[in-house]
Design a protein around this motif. Structure first.
Motif, PDB file in Angstrom:
ATOM      1  N   CYS A 190       0.824  -1.209   0.000  1.00 56.54           N
ATOM      2  CA  CYS A 190       0.000   0.000   0.000  1.00 56.54           C
ATOM      3  C   CYS A 190       0.856   1.256   0.000  1.00 56.54           C
ATOM      4  N   ASP A 191       0.242   2.363  -0.424  1.00 58.60           N
ATOM      5  CA  ASP A 191       0.895   3.667  -0.448  1.00 58.60           C
ATOM      6  C   ASP A 191       0.380   4.528   0.701  1.00 58.60           C
ATOM      7  N   ILE A 192       1.174   5.507   1.093  1.00 58.27           N
ATOM      8  CA  ILE A 192       0.802   6.415   2.168  1.00 58.27           C
ATOM      9  C   ILE A 192      -0.489   7.158   1.810  1.00 58.27           C
ATOM     10  N   PHE A 193      -1.308   7.397   2.812  1.00 52.96           N
ATOM     11  CA  PHE A 193      -2.588   8.097   2.695  1.00 52.96           C
ATOM     12  C   PHE A 193      -3.601   7.388   1.803  1.00 52.96           C
ATOM     13  N   HIS A 207     -21.762  -7.823   0.308  1.00 56.14           N
ATOM     14  CA  HIS A 207     -20.878  -7.849  -0.869  1.00 56.14           C
ATOM     15  C   HIS A 207     -19.440  -8.048  -0.386  1.00 56.14           C
ATOM     16  N   VAL A 208     -19.076  -9.291  -0.191  1.00 51.86           N
ATOM     17  CA  VAL A 208     -17.803  -9.633   0.433  1.00 51.86           C
ATOM     18  C   VAL A 208     -16.646  -9.468  -0.557  1.00 51.86           C
ATOM     19  N   SER A 209     -15.651  -8.686  -0.140  1.00 55.96           N
ATOM     20  CA  SER A 209     -14.425  -8.491  -0.910  1.00 55.96           C
ATOM     21  C   SER A 209     -13.310  -9.257  -0.212  1.00 55.96           C
ATOM     22  N   VAL A 210     -12.731 -10.224  -0.918  1.00 58.01           N
ATOM     23  CA  VAL A 210     -11.715 -11.094  -0.339  1.00 58.01           C
ATOM     24  C   VAL A 210     -10.367 -10.810  -0.982  1.00 58.01           C
ATOM     25  N   LEU A 211      -9.356 -10.603  -0.142  1.00 58.22           N
ATOM     26  CA  LEU A 211      -7.972 -10.511  -0.605  1.00 58.22           C
ATOM     27  C   LEU A 211      -7.303 -11.819  -0.208  1.00 58.22           C
ATOM     28  N   ASP A 212      -6.897 -12.602  -1.187  1.00 53.94           N
ATOM     29  CA  ASP A 212      -6.334 -13.932  -0.972  1.00 53.94           C
ATOM     30  C   ASP A 212      -4.868 -13.912  -1.384  1.00 53.94           C
ATOM     31  N   GLY A 213      -3.990 -14.118  -0.396  1.00 46.70           N
ATOM     32  CA  GLY A 213      -2.560 -14.061  -0.654  1.00 46.70           C
ATOM     33  C   GLY A 213      -1.961 -15.310  -1.249  1.00 46.70           C
ATOM     34  N   GLY A 214      -2.718 -16.402  -1.303  1.00 41.86           N
ATOM     35  CA  GLY A 214      -2.233 -17.627  -1.924  1.00 41.86           C
ATOM     36  C   GLY A 214      -0.989 -18.212  -1.266  1.00 41.86           C
ATOM     37  N   GLY A 215      -0.748 -17.864   0.005  1.00 41.91           N
ATOM     38  CA  GLY A 215       0.409 -18.395   0.710  1.00 41.91           C
ATOM     39  C   GLY A 215       1.740 -17.821   0.270  1.00 41.91           C
ATOM     40  N   ALA A 216       1.705 -16.695  -0.471  1.00 43.36           N
ATOM     41  CA  ALA A 216       2.924 -16.120  -1.052  1.00 43.36           C
ATOM     42  C   ALA A 216       3.393 -14.879  -0.295  1.00 43.36           C
ATOM     43  N   GLY A 217       3.470 -14.965   1.026  1.00 44.95           N
ATOM     44  CA  GLY A 217       3.901 -13.829   1.833  1.00 44.95           C
ATOM     45  C   GLY A 217       2.723 -13.050   2.360  1.00 44.95           C
ATOM     46  N   PRO A 218       2.980 -11.880   2.965  1.00 45.65           N
ATOM     47  CA  PRO A 218       1.883 -11.069   3.506  1.00 45.65           C
ATOM     48  C   PRO A 218       0.886 -10.667   2.417  1.00 45.65           C
ATOM     49  N   VAL A 219      -0.398 -10.713   2.762  1.00 40.82           N
ATOM     50  CA  VAL A 219      -1.417 -10.257   1.820  1.00 40.82           C
ATOM     51  C   VAL A 219      -1.269  -8.747   1.623  1.00 40.82           C
ATOM     52  N   LEU A 220      -1.022  -8.023   2.717  1.00 38.31           N
ATOM     53  CA  LEU A 220      -0.904  -6.564   2.664  1.00 38.31           C
ATOM     54  C   LEU A 220       0.328  -6.082   3.413  1.00 38.31           C
ATOM     55  N   ALA A 221       1.072  -5.185   2.817  1.00 38.71           N
ATOM     56  CA  ALA A 221       2.101  -4.421   3.508  1.00 38.71           C
ATOM     57  C   ALA A 221       1.523  -3.020   3.676  1.00 38.71           C
ATOM     58  N   LEU A 222       1.154  -2.677   4.894  1.00 37.41           N
ATOM     59  CA  LEU A 222       0.453  -1.428   5.152  1.00 37.41           C
ATOM     60  C   LEU A 222       1.393  -0.232   5.116  1.00 37.41           C
ATOM     61  N   ALA A 223       0.830   0.932   4.796  1.00 39.77           N
ATOM     62  CA  ALA A 223       1.586   2.183   4.739  1.00 39.77           C
ATOM     63  C   ALA A 223       1.071   3.134   5.804  1.00 39.77           C
ATOM     64  N   ASP A 224       1.807   4.194   6.055  1.00 36.29           N
ATOM     65  CA  ASP A 224       1.439   5.171   7.062  1.00 36.29           C
ATOM     66  C   ASP A 224       0.184   5.936   6.644  1.00 36.29           C
ATOM     67  N   ALA A 225      -0.639   6.245   7.629  1.00 35.01           N
ATOM     68  CA  ALA A 225      -1.829   7.080   7.437  1.00 35.01           C
ATOM     69  C   ALA A 225      -2.793   6.509   6.414  1.00 35.01           C
TER      70      ALA A 225
END
Length: 108
Positions: free
Chosen positions: A12-15, A34-52
């Motif tokens: 992810c990007d900041i803000f 309306h379910v939104s699914v993020l599936d990482g497929g076992g390939a590391g973190p699903v999300l790398a979060l950013a500031d703010a």
């Protein structure tokens, strides 16, 4: 993000705000219907979060795998983010934070 399953590993990007649970026919939002699914497929973190940033209305699943990465569902290092109305399931880390890893002065 419209309902559906997305096979992603996202940095992810900041803000940035990621909002799930939209009906693709009229773009009204109800994450329970309306379910939104993020599936990482076992390939590391699903999300790398950013500031703010904000993360709202997702099911985050199948993050992990090998490679020495912490935070199978979401990884947050040196960030302040808002995480609400999400479901973390089936995320496995060989180190720290199967669901969410908060490292080095991070807070959510």
């Amino acid at each position: 993000v419209a309902e559906g399953v997305y096979h992603e590993n996202i940095t992810c990007d900041i803000f940035e705000s990621l909002l799930g649970g939209f009906d693709p026919s009229n773009w009204t939002r109800d994450p329970n219907t309306h379910v939104s699914v993020l599936d990482g497929g076992g390939a590391g973190p699903v999300l790398a979060l950013a500031d703010a940033m904000a993360l709202d209305g997702f099911t985050i699943r199948n993050g992990g795998g090998s490679g020495g990465l912490s935070g199978a569902g979401a990884s947050a290092v040196n960030v302040a983010s808002t995480i609400v109305n999400n479901i973390f399931t089936g995320n496995v880390s060989p180190y720290q934070g199967g669901g969410i890893f908060l490292g080095s002065d991070s807070f959510v």
